[in-house]
Design a protein around this motif. Structure first.
Motif, PDB file in Angstrom:
ATOM      1  N   THR A  10      -8.879  -5.656 -11.537  1.00  0.00           N
ATOM      2  CA  THR A  10      -7.775  -4.715 -11.716  1.00  0.00           C
ATOM      3  C   THR A  10      -7.944  -3.569 -10.731  1.00  0.00           C
ATOM      4  OG1 THR A  10      -7.652  -5.262 -14.068  1.00  0.00           O
ATOM      5  CG2 THR A  10      -6.549  -3.243 -13.344  1.00  0.00           C
ATOM      6  N   ASP A  12      -7.436  -0.027  -8.574  1.00  0.00           N
ATOM      7  CA  ASP A  12      -7.066   1.367  -8.828  1.00  0.00           C
ATOM      8  C   ASP A  12      -5.910   1.709  -7.891  1.00  0.00           C
ATOM      9  OD1 ASP A  12      -6.837   4.096  -9.210  1.00  0.00           O
ATOM     10  OD2 ASP A  12      -9.001   4.410  -9.365  1.00  0.00           O
ATOM     11  N   ARG A  13      -4.713   1.832  -8.440  1.00  0.00           N
ATOM     12  CA  ARG A  13      -3.509   2.024  -7.635  1.00  0.00           C
ATOM     13  C   ARG A  13      -3.036   3.469  -7.609  1.00  0.00           C
ATOM     14  NH1 ARG A  13       0.471  -2.002 -10.446  1.00  0.00           N
ATOM     15  NH2 ARG A  13      -0.411  -0.898 -12.221  1.00  0.00           N
ATOM     16  N   ARG A  14      -3.931   4.403  -7.970  1.00  0.00           N
ATOM     17  CA  ARG A  14      -3.513   5.808  -8.029  1.00  0.00           C
ATOM     18  C   ARG A  14      -3.464   6.478  -6.663  1.00  0.00           C
ATOM     19  NH1 ARG A  14      -7.593   7.917 -12.524  1.00  0.00           N
ATOM     20  NH2 ARG A  14      -8.930   6.424 -11.392  1.00  0.00           N
ATOM     21  N   TYR A  19      -8.128   3.341  -4.035  1.00  0.00           N
ATOM     22  CA  TYR A  19      -8.123   1.890  -3.834  1.00  0.00           C
ATOM     23  C   TYR A  19      -9.316   1.468  -2.970  1.00  0.00           C
ATOM     24  CZ  TYR A  19      -6.655  -2.789  -2.530  1.00  0.00           C
ATOM     25  OH  TYR A  19      -6.622  -4.139  -2.314  1.00  0.00           O
ATOM     26  N   HIS A 111       0.707 -10.370  -7.109  1.00  0.00           N
ATOM     27  CA  HIS A 111       1.767  -9.422  -7.417  1.00  0.00           C
ATOM     28  C   HIS A 111       3.110  -9.907  -6.876  1.00  0.00           C
ATOM     29  CE1 HIS A 111       3.207  -5.606  -8.853  1.00  0.00           C
ATOM     30  NE2 HIS A 111       3.746  -5.317  -7.690  1.00  0.00           N
ATOM     31  N   ARG A 319      -2.521   2.848   1.809  1.00  0.00           N
ATOM     32  CA  ARG A 319      -1.306   3.422   1.217  1.00  0.00           C
ATOM     33  C   ARG A 319      -0.193   2.383   1.178  1.00  0.00           C
ATOM     34  NH1 ARG A 319      -1.008   7.413   4.210  1.00  0.00           N
ATOM     35  NH2 ARG A 319      -2.036   8.908   2.825  1.00  0.00           N
ATOM     36  N   VAL A 322      -1.099  -0.086  -1.640  1.00  0.00           N
ATOM     37  CA  VAL A 322      -0.907   0.525  -2.953  1.00  0.00           C
ATOM     38  C   VAL A 322       0.581   0.637  -3.277  1.00  0.00           C
ATOM     39  CG1 VAL A 322      -1.176   2.669  -4.249  1.00  0.00           C
ATOM     40  CG2 VAL A 322      -3.109   1.728  -2.985  1.00  0.00           C
ATOM     41  N   ASP A 323       1.387   1.013  -2.299  1.00  0.00           N
ATOM     42  CA  ASP A 323       2.832   1.091  -2.538  1.00  0.00           C
ATOM     43  C   ASP A 323       3.394  -0.274  -2.926  1.00  0.00           C
ATOM     44  OD1 ASP A 323       2.803   3.763  -1.951  1.00  0.00           O
ATOM     45  OD2 ASP A 323       3.512   3.546   0.108  1.00  0.00           O
ATOM     46  N   LEU A 325       1.637  -2.766  -4.362  1.00  0.00           N
ATOM     47  CA  LEU A 325       1.128  -3.115  -5.689  1.00  0.00           C
ATOM     48  C   LEU A 325       1.777  -2.288  -6.788  1.00  0.00           C
ATOM     49  CD1 LEU A 325      -2.699  -3.504  -4.941  1.00  0.00           C
ATOM     50  CD2 LEU A 325      -0.985  -5.311  -5.151  1.00  0.00           C
ATOM     51  N   ASN A 326       2.331  -1.124  -6.449  1.00  0.00           N
ATOM     52  CA  ASN A 326       2.994  -0.281  -7.444  1.00  0.00           C
ATOM     53  C   ASN A 326       4.444  -0.669  -7.670  1.00  0.00           C
ATOM     54  OD1 ASN A 326       0.838   1.362  -8.202  1.00  0.00           O
ATOM     55  ND2 ASN A 326       1.157   2.765  -6.490  1.00  0.00           N
ATOM     56  N   GLU A 328       7.217  -2.377  -9.406  1.00  0.00           N
ATOM     57  CA  GLU A 328       7.297  -2.932 -10.746  1.00  0.00           C
ATOM     58  C   GLU A 328       8.271  -4.099 -10.778  1.00  0.00           C
ATOM     59  OE1 GLU A 328       5.499  -2.265 -13.261  1.00  0.00           O
ATOM     60  OE2 GLU A 328       4.420  -0.538 -12.455  1.00  0.00           O
TER      61      GLU A 328
END
Length: 675
Positions: A10, A12-14, A19, A111, A319, A322-323, A325-326, A328
Motif C-alpha cells: 500500500t 503512501d500517496r500523500r 512516496y 490502479h 509527483r 502520486v497524481d 495513483l490518487n 479515484e
C-alpha cells in the motif's frame, strides 16, 4: 520488506517525498545493505592515502624494506577489498532500483485496472505511457541515493577526522568548503526541478497528440487531416525541444560544478598542504596523504551533487505517479440529481413508473443481489428499456447519445438505471459484470494469436470457436491469415482491416454469451453484404437472449424486435423498424443515410425492391463461390451451400415473442479448417 511478486503493498500517496520514502522502507533490509556497502566502499577509498603515507614515512624514508613491503601488501589488500565492495554495492543498488521500478509499475497497472473504463476519460494514453516509461525509471534511479549518498556523508566525516589528525587548519577548510559547494549548486538544482516539471508536462501532452495521430491515421488520411495533426505535432516538438534545452542547460551547469568545483577545492587544499610541508609543519608522507584524502573527497562531493540532482528529478516524477495513483475510480453508486428531475418530468414517465423510486442522495444501502431471472434493464433518463429475450435496436440522431445510454445500462457511468426492481448501482458490481456485457466498437485487441483475441479469458474448444466465428461472419478472416486461429495479431489488431477487427470483437462477445449483451455499432465498418449476414446470424445466435445494438443501418434495424429512436438523448418513438419508417420522416431520413423521400408507400416499395435485389446478388455471389471452391478442390461445399440457402431464403421480419433462456444454436460438425 522485499517486493512481493503479486502484492506491491500500500503506497503512501500523500506526496512525492512520502512516496519515495515508502519505496525506501519497503525494502529496508536491502537499502540498509546498500548503505553499508556504499559506506564501506567510500571509507575504503580513504585508506590507501593513509597506507601510502605510512609506507613513505616508515619504510621508504628509513630504508626499512620489511616495513615497506608490509605497508605495500596492506595497500594491495585494501585495493582488492574495495573492488569487491564496489561489485557488491553495484549489485545491491541495481536490485534496489529494479524493486522500485517494478513495484511502481505494478501499482500503476493495478490502479489502471481499478479505474477501468474511466481511465481514458481521466488521463491520456500518452501520459500513462510517459509515466510508465520515463518517470518510473527516474524514480528508481533516485533510490541510488540510499547507497552512495549515505556513504558519501560517512566518507566526508571520515576524511575530516583524518585531516584533523594531520592539521586542524586543513580539517576546517574541508568542513567549511564542502557545504559551501552545496550552497553554490543548490539554486541550480531548484531551477532544474522547475525545468523538469515543465518538460514533463509538455512531454505528456505531446505523447497524447502522437497517440491520437497514430491511432487515427487511417481516418485522418481519409478526411485530409493528417497534415493538420502533423503540423500540430511538429509545433509541440519544437516547444518540447526548447524545454529540453532548458533542462540540458541546468544539467550542464550542475555537472560542470560537480566536476569543476571539487577540482578547484582539491587544488586549494593541496596548495595549503604543500606550503605546510615546505615549512616543515607536516611530513612528506602526510603531504601525500592529504593529497590522497582530498582526491578521494572528490567522489563524495560529486555524489552529494548527483544525489541532489537525482532527488530533484525524482520528486518531479514521483509527483506524476502520486497524481495518477490518487485518481479515484468513478463512483456509480450515486447518479446526478438532475437525471431524476429530467427523467421524472419527461413524457416517457418517471422511474417510479417502473416500480422503483429514485433514492434520496446521501448514504446508500449496501449491495443487493441481481434479479434471479432475466429482467428489464431500464434507463429512466432516456426512456430506453431492454426487455428480456428479444433483440432491441437503439437509433439516435447523435451517435454519442446512444453510447451514453449504453454506458448507463452497462453501469459505466453514473445513472439511475434499474434492473428489474432494483437500482443497477445497488447491485454488486461483480454480478453486473458477470451478466451484462458491453461490447464496445473500439474495444482493445491485444497482440497475440487470433485464438487468444477471440477467447479472452475463456478456454473454449474448437467447436465453440468455430460456432462463434461463423456467427460473426469471420470465417474468411481465419482462412485468410497464415496459421488460421494461431496467426499473430499486431497490437490493436493493426494487421486487420476495420471490418475484420469488428467481426473479431463480435465473435469474442458472442463467445462470452452474456445474459444481456449491449453492442455498440457492431456492423458499422463492413460492407452491406457482410452486414446483412452479420445481422441475420446475430439474431439467430442471440435468440432467446437479451440483446441491444446501437445502429442506424436498415439491415440491422430490420432484424430488431423493437427499435428505440432517440432525439437529443430522449425517447422520441419506439416500435418496429417498418412502422417507424412509415410514421416518422426524421427517422426515415436518418436510417436512409440522407434520403429525403416523403412518400411512405413509395419508400417502402423501394426498400422491398432493394432488399430483393440484395438477396438475389447475395445468392449469385454465394453460388459463384461454390463453383470456385469446387474447382479448387476445397472441401467447403457444405458451408457455401448454407450461404446460398441463407441468401435465397425469405426473411421473416415478424416480431417473435420473448423466449426463455435456451441455447438456440444447433450442434454443428467440427470445422477442421478453423483449427
Amino acid at each position: 520488506m522485499t517486493a512481493s511478486p503479486t502484492d506491491p503493498g500500500t503506497p503512501d500517496r500523500r506526496g512525492p517525498a512520502r512516496y519515495l520514502w515508502w519505496l525506501t522502507v519497503s525494502q529496508r533490509r536491502r537499502v540498509a545493505a546498500g548503505a553499508l556497502l556504499g559506506s564501506a566502499w567510500m571509507i575504503g577509498l580513504t585508506l590507501p592515502p593513509y597506507l601510502l603515507s605510512r609506507a613513505i614515512d616508515d619504510g621508504l624514508r628509513t630504508g626499512d624494506q620489511r616495513t615497506l613491503v608490509g605497508w605495500a601488501a596492506a595497500l594491495l589488500g585494501i585495493g582488492v577489498l574495495n573492488a569487491w565492495l564496489a561489485i557488491m554495492r553495484h549489485r545491491t543498488m541495481t536490485r534496489i532500483r529494479l524493486d522500485a521500478y517494478f513495484r511502481t509499475v505494478r501499482l500503476m497497472v493495478d490502479h489502471a485496472t481499478r479505474l477501468g473504463a474511466a481511465l481514458p476519460r481521466r488521463v491520456s494514453t500518452g501520459e500513462v505511457v510517459t509515466i510508465g516509461h520515463s518517470d518510473v525509471g527516474v524514480i528508481s534511479q533516485t533510490l541510488t541515493v540510499t547507497g552512495p549518498g549515505v556513504g558519501a556523508v560517512i566518507a566526508y566525516a571520515g576524511v575530516a577526522a583524518l585531516l584533523l589528525s594531520v592539521s586542524p587548519l586543513l580539517a576546517v577548510v574541508v568542513l567549511v568548503g564542502v557545504p559551501l559547494l552545496a550552497l553554490l549548486v543548490g539554486p541550480l538544482l531548484s531551477r532544474l526541478q522547475g525545468a523538469e516539471t515543465a518538460y514533463r508536462d509538455r512531454q505528456g501532452a505531446l505523447a497524447a497528440v502522437l497517440g491520437d495521430l497514430v491511432g487515427g491515421l487511417r481516418i485522418l488520411n481519409g478526411i485530409g487531416g493528417k497534415a493538420v495533426f502533423a503540423a500540430r505535432y511538429r509545433h509541440g516538438s519544437r516547444q518540447l525541444l526548447d524545454e529540453g534545452y532548458r533542462v540540458g542547460s541546468s544539467m550542464s551547469w550542475i555537472q560542470a560544478f560537480g566536476l569543476g568545483l571539487p577540482t578547484v577545492f582539491l587544488a586549494t587544499v593541496a596548495w595549503l598542504a604543500a606550503r605546510m610541508a615546505a615549512q616543515g609543519t607536516i611530513t612528506v608522507g602526510e603531504l601525500v596523504a592529504v593529497y590522497g584524502y582530498v582526491a578521494v573527497l572528490v567522489v563524495p562531493v560529486a555524489s552529494f551533487i548527483e544525489s541532489g540532482y537525482d532527488i530533484g528529478r525524482g520528486l518531479v516524477s514521483a509527483r506524476r505517479v502520486v497524481d495518477f495513483l490518487n485518481l479515484e475510480p468513478e463512483d456509480h453508486t450515486a447518479g446526478p440529481a438532475e437525471e431524476v428531475g429530467a427523467a421524472s418530468g419527461s413524457a416517457n414517465g418517471s422511474a417510479s413508473e417502473s416500480g422503483v423510486a429514485p433514492k434520496p442522495s446521501g448514504k446508500r444501502a449496501g449491495p443487493v443481489d441481481a434479479p434471479g431471472a432475466p429482467a428489464v434493464v431500464r434507463d429512466p433518463l432516456s426512456g430506453v428499456e431492454v426487455r428480456p429475450g428479444i433483440l432491441t435496436a437503439l437509433v439516435s440522431s447523435r451517435p454519442s447519445d446512444a453510447t451514453d445510454v449504453v454506458d448507463r445500462l452497462g453501469r459505466f457511468s453514473p445513472s439511475h438505471t434499474t434492473w428489474g426492481t432494483a437500482r443497477l448501482d445497488d447491485i454488486a458490481l461483480e454480478q453486473v459484470r458477470a451478466r451484462i456485457l458491453v461490447a464496445d466498437n473500439e474495444a482493445e485487441l491485444f497482440a497475440g494469436t487470433l485464438r487468444a483475441a477471440i477467447s479472452g479469458r475463456l478456454r473454449p474448444d474448437g467447436h465453440a470457436l468455430a460456432r462463434v466465428i461463423d456467427e460473426a461472419v469471420a470465417r474468411d478472416i481465419v482462412l485468410g491469415l497464415p496459421g488460421g486461429l494461431d496467426a499473430r495479431l499486431d497490437s490493436h489488431g493493426h494487421n486487420l482491416s476495420g471490418g475484420q477487427r469488428q467481426r473479431v470483437r463480435l465473435a469474442r462477445a458472442l463467445l462470452a454469451d452474456p445474459e444481456v449483451l449491449l453492442a455498440v455499432e457492431p456492423t458499422s465498418a463492413v460492407d452491406a453484404h457482410t452486414e446483412a449476414r452479420m445481422a441475420t446470424r446475430l439474431r439467430a445466435a442471440r435468440s432467446g437472449r437479451t440483446t441491444l445494438v446501437t445502429s442506424t443501418s436498415p439491415l440491422v434495424l430490420g432484424q430488431a424486435d423493437a427499435v428505440y429512436y432517440l432525439v437529443d438523448g430522449r425517447l422520441a418513438a419506439v416500435g418496429r423498424h417498418a412502422d417507424l419508417l412509415a410514421s416518422h420522416p426524421d427517422y426515415r431520413r436518418l436510417v436512409s443515410r440522407g434520403s429525403i423521400e416523403q412518400n411512405p408507400a413509395r419508400d417502402e416499395t423501394e426498400r422491398v425492391a432493394a432488399r430483393k435485389e440484395s438477396e438475389q446478388l447475395t445468392a449469385q455471389e454465394a453460388q459463384e463461390q461454390v463453383t470456385a471452391q469446387a474447382a479448387s478442390g476445397q472441401d467447403t461445399t457444405q458451408e457455401a451451400s448454407e450461404q446460398v440457402t441463407e441468401a435465397q431464403a425469405p426473411q421473416d421480419h415478424g416480431i417473435p415473442a420473448p423466449q426463455h433462456h435456451r441455447d438456440p444454436r444447433p450442434s454443428e460438425p467440427p470445422h477442421e479448417a478453423l483449427r
